[in-house]
Structure formats: C-alpha cells, structure tokens
Design an enzyme around this catalytic site. Structure first.
Site, PDB file in Angstrom:
ATOM      1  N   TYR A 135       0.929  -1.258  -0.024  1.00 30.15           N
ATOM      2  CA  TYR A 135       0.122   0.103   0.063  1.00 30.15           C
ATOM      3  C   TYR A 135       0.627   1.275   0.036  1.00 30.15           C
ATOM      4  O   TYR A 135       0.548   2.291  -0.389  1.00 30.15           O
ATOM      5  CB  TYR A 135      -0.909  -0.034   1.287  1.00 30.15           C
TER       6      TYR A 135
HETATM    7  C1  LIG Z   1       0.301  -7.902  -1.780  1.00 29.72           C
HETATM    8  C2  LIG Z   1      -0.509  -8.544  -2.973  1.00 29.72           C
HETATM    9  C3  LIG Z   1      -2.095  -8.070  -2.925  1.00 29.72           C
HETATM   10  C4  LIG Z   1      -0.065  -7.806  -4.288  1.00 29.72           C
HETATM   11  O1  LIG Z   1      -0.630  -8.435  -5.550  1.00 29.72           O
HETATM   12  P1  LIG Z   1       0.195  -8.483  -6.901  1.00 29.72           P
HETATM   13  O2  LIG Z   1      -1.005  -8.846  -7.817  1.00 29.72           O
HETATM   14  O3  LIG Z   1       1.190  -9.498  -6.634  1.00 29.72           O
HETATM   15  O4  LIG Z   1       0.900  -7.059  -7.167  1.00 29.72           O
HETATM   16  P2  LIG Z   1       0.777  -6.430  -8.641  1.00 29.72           P
HETATM   17  O5  LIG Z   1       1.287  -7.378  -9.488  1.00 29.72           O
HETATM   18  O6  LIG Z   1      -0.595  -5.716  -8.903  1.00 29.72           O
HETATM   19  O7  LIG Z   1       1.736  -5.216  -8.132  1.00 29.72           O
HETATM   20  C5  LIG Z   1       1.666  -3.763  -8.364  1.00 29.72           C
HETATM   21  C6  LIG Z   1       2.889  -3.140  -7.842  1.00 29.72           C
HETATM   22  O8  LIG Z   1       3.216  -3.150  -6.373  1.00 29.72           O
HETATM   23  C7  LIG Z   1       4.259  -3.631  -6.052  1.00 29.72           C
HETATM   24  N1  LIG Z   1       4.393  -4.732  -4.964  1.00 29.72           N
HETATM   25  C8  LIG Z   1       3.546  -5.843  -5.042  1.00 29.72           C
HETATM   26  N2  LIG Z   1       3.734  -6.216  -3.676  1.00 29.72           N
HETATM   27  C9  LIG Z   1       4.593  -5.474  -3.112  1.00 29.72           C
HETATM   28  C10 LIG Z   1       4.888  -5.330  -1.598  1.00 29.72           C
HETATM   29  N3  LIG Z   1       4.564  -6.528  -0.589  1.00 29.72           N
HETATM   30  N4  LIG Z   1       5.684  -4.429  -1.218  1.00 29.72           N
HETATM   31  C11 LIG Z   1       6.045  -3.269  -2.079  1.00 29.72           C
HETATM   32  N5  LIG Z   1       5.679  -3.300  -3.381  1.00 29.72           N
HETATM   33  C12 LIG Z   1       4.788  -4.270  -3.801  1.00 29.72           C
HETATM   34  C13 LIG Z   1       4.737  -4.549  -7.502  1.00 29.72           C
HETATM   35  O9  LIG Z   1       6.205  -4.366  -7.437  1.00 29.72           O
HETATM   36  C14 LIG Z   1       4.153  -3.639  -8.529  1.00 29.72           C
HETATM   37  O10 LIG Z   1       5.094  -2.290  -8.702  1.00 29.72           O
HETATM   38  P3  LIG Z   1       5.240  -1.858 -10.086  1.00 29.72           P
HETATM   39  O11 LIG Z   1       3.846  -1.430 -10.598  1.00 29.72           O
HETATM   40  O12 LIG Z   1       6.004  -0.396  -9.943  1.00 29.72           O
HETATM   41  O13 LIG Z   1       6.068  -2.819 -10.843  1.00 29.72           O
HETATM   42  C15 LIG Z   1      -0.308 -10.089  -3.135  1.00 29.72           C
HETATM   43  O14 LIG Z   1       0.937 -10.251  -2.996  1.00 29.72           O
HETATM   44  C16 LIG Z   1      -1.001 -10.745  -2.121  1.00 29.72           C
HETATM   45  O15 LIG Z   1      -2.191 -11.308  -2.183  1.00 29.72           O
HETATM   46  N6  LIG Z   1      -0.371 -11.224  -0.940  1.00 29.72           N
HETATM   47  C17 LIG Z   1      -0.808 -11.993   0.202  1.00 29.72           C
HETATM   48  C18 LIG Z   1      -2.044 -11.271   0.762  1.00 29.72           C
HETATM   49  C19 LIG Z   1      -1.449  -9.802   1.445  1.00 29.72           C
HETATM   50  O16 LIG Z   1      -0.651  -9.541   1.962  1.00 29.72           O
HETATM   51  N7  LIG Z   1      -2.711  -8.873   1.052  1.00 29.72           N
HETATM   52  C20 LIG Z   1      -2.405  -7.547   1.386  1.00 29.72           C
HETATM   53  C21 LIG Z   1      -3.019  -7.185   2.738  1.00 29.72           C
HETATM   54  S1  LIG Z   1      -4.534  -7.938   3.478  1.00 29.72           S
END
Ligand SMILES: CC(C)(COP(=O)(O)OP(=O)(O)OC[C@H]1O[C@@H](n2cnc3c(N)ncnc32)[C@H](O)[C@@H]1OP(=O)(O)O)[C@@H](O)C(=O)NCCC(=O)NCCS
Length: 171
Positions: free
Chosen positions: A143
C-alpha cells in the site's frame, strides 16, 4: 494480464473459492469460510476477481463502513477537518491475489477497483478517507507503494484521503 477477461463482482454462492490460495492462511480461510457469512450479515462487502469464461476466483477484497478519530490522522490533515469525535471512512479490510498470478498486476487492479467503488459510494454516503488494514509489514509496503500513509497509532493501517482518491481517478 488481460483484464478484459477478468470481472470484479460481489461474492456470491456461484463463486468456487476452494482452490484459492494467496500464501496467507488467514486470508484464504476468510474467503472460504467467513466471507459469505459476513456479506449476509452486512459486516463486510466482499468482491471477487473472476476470470472469464472459466470463472476461477483469482483475487478478492472487502469493504466496510468504519470510523477513525482526528488523533489517527497527521496534524496537517486533522487541522482541516471538523472536531467531531469520530469521522466516517471506508475500510479496505482485506485484499489478496491468487499465488499463481502474483506480480502480474491484479493487486493493483483490485486496489484501484476498491478505491473507485469507495469513491462512488462516498458521493452518496460520505467518507473522508479509505483506510487499509495491512496484515503484515510486507502487505503494508504494497500500500505504501501507492502512496498510502500510515495512521498515527496503527502503523499497519494506512490511509488515503478521499479527495486524493477523487483527484487520482479523474486523471
Ligand atoms: C500484496 C498483493 C495483494 C500484491 O498483489 P500482486 O498482484 O502480486 O501485485 P501487483 O502485480 O499488482 O503489483 C503492483 C505493484 O506493487 C508492487 N508490490 C507488490 N507487492 C508489494 C509489496 N509487498 N511491497 C511493495 N511493493 C509491492 C509491485 O512491485 C508492483 O509495482 P510496479 O507497478 O511499480 O511494478 C499479493 O502479493 C498478495 O495477495 N499477498 C498476500 C496477501 C496480502 O498480504 N494482502 C495484503 C493485505 S491484507
């Protein structure tokens, strides 16, 4: 990722969530065991990303109405707001993406969808901000990547003012 083949819709009985796996056990369990009940009780509104035409659940998020206090907000923002004991906000309580398709943009797609939905809702029932409840430091960094700032007393909760959401989404 072809987002024209993914719809984001309210969670319903028709959505098969059994294969969903995001890497965080509590978030998987919530979707499989509790989300429908929360929706029925109107405790939270879960939305799922569904691939078309095979209807696989690829991700989800939840939204709820909630409140924060002025003390939760940084001084520069708090100063501009009325001194009500509680202020309305929209809570993005959970957001998760299926592990097999992480890093392909669905997390961003869901976050933007949630912000857009929150903004549309806030035109009818006011909310000063969207607050996210990150479940870990790593989730919080996701976030932070989008400019959401930590709340004063709850470092794993981050927020974005609704005025900023409106500006961002009108660009
Ligand atoms: C966190 C989560 C939702 C990210 O989803 P994702 O589909 O992998 O992310 P995206 O591919 O859309 O990434 C978008 C951007 O965010 C960045 N990003 C993704 N995870 C990140 C993290 N943990 N920390 C920092 N940046 C991150 C990516 O590098 C990307 O950046 P860019 O556009 O500059 O290349 C996913 O990893 C997840 O489901 N994690 C487990 C559950 C969780 O922790 N949920 C969140 C809180 S409840």
């Amino acid at each position: 990722m072809d987002f024209t083949r993914i719809t984001v819709e309210p969670l319903g009985r028709q959505h098969d969530r059994t294969a969903f796996h995001c890497g965080v056990e509590a978030l998987d369990r919530y979707l499989k065991q509790q989300a429908r009940q929360d929706a029925d009780k109107r405790v939270a509104a879960p939305f799922v990303a569904v691939s078309q035409p095979d209807k696989r659940v690829l991700g989800y998020y939840t939204l709820s109405a909630s409140v924060l206090t002025l003390a939760d907000l940084p001084d520069d923002l708090a100063r501009k707001l009325p001194r009500f004991p509680q202020l309305p906000m929209t809570l993005l309580g959970r957001l998760a993406v299926h592990q097999a398709i992480k890093g392909q943009g669905l997390g961003e797609h869901l976050l933007l969808d949630a912000l857009q939905r929150s903004l549309i809702h806030a035109d009818q029932i006011a909310a000063i901000a969207v607050v996210v409840d990150a479940k870990s430091e790593e989730a919080s960094r996701f976030y932070g990547h989008y400019g959401l700032k930590p709340l004063q007393a709850h470092p794993l909760q981050r927020f974005v003012p609704m005025t900023t959401v409106a500006k961002l989404l009108s660009e």
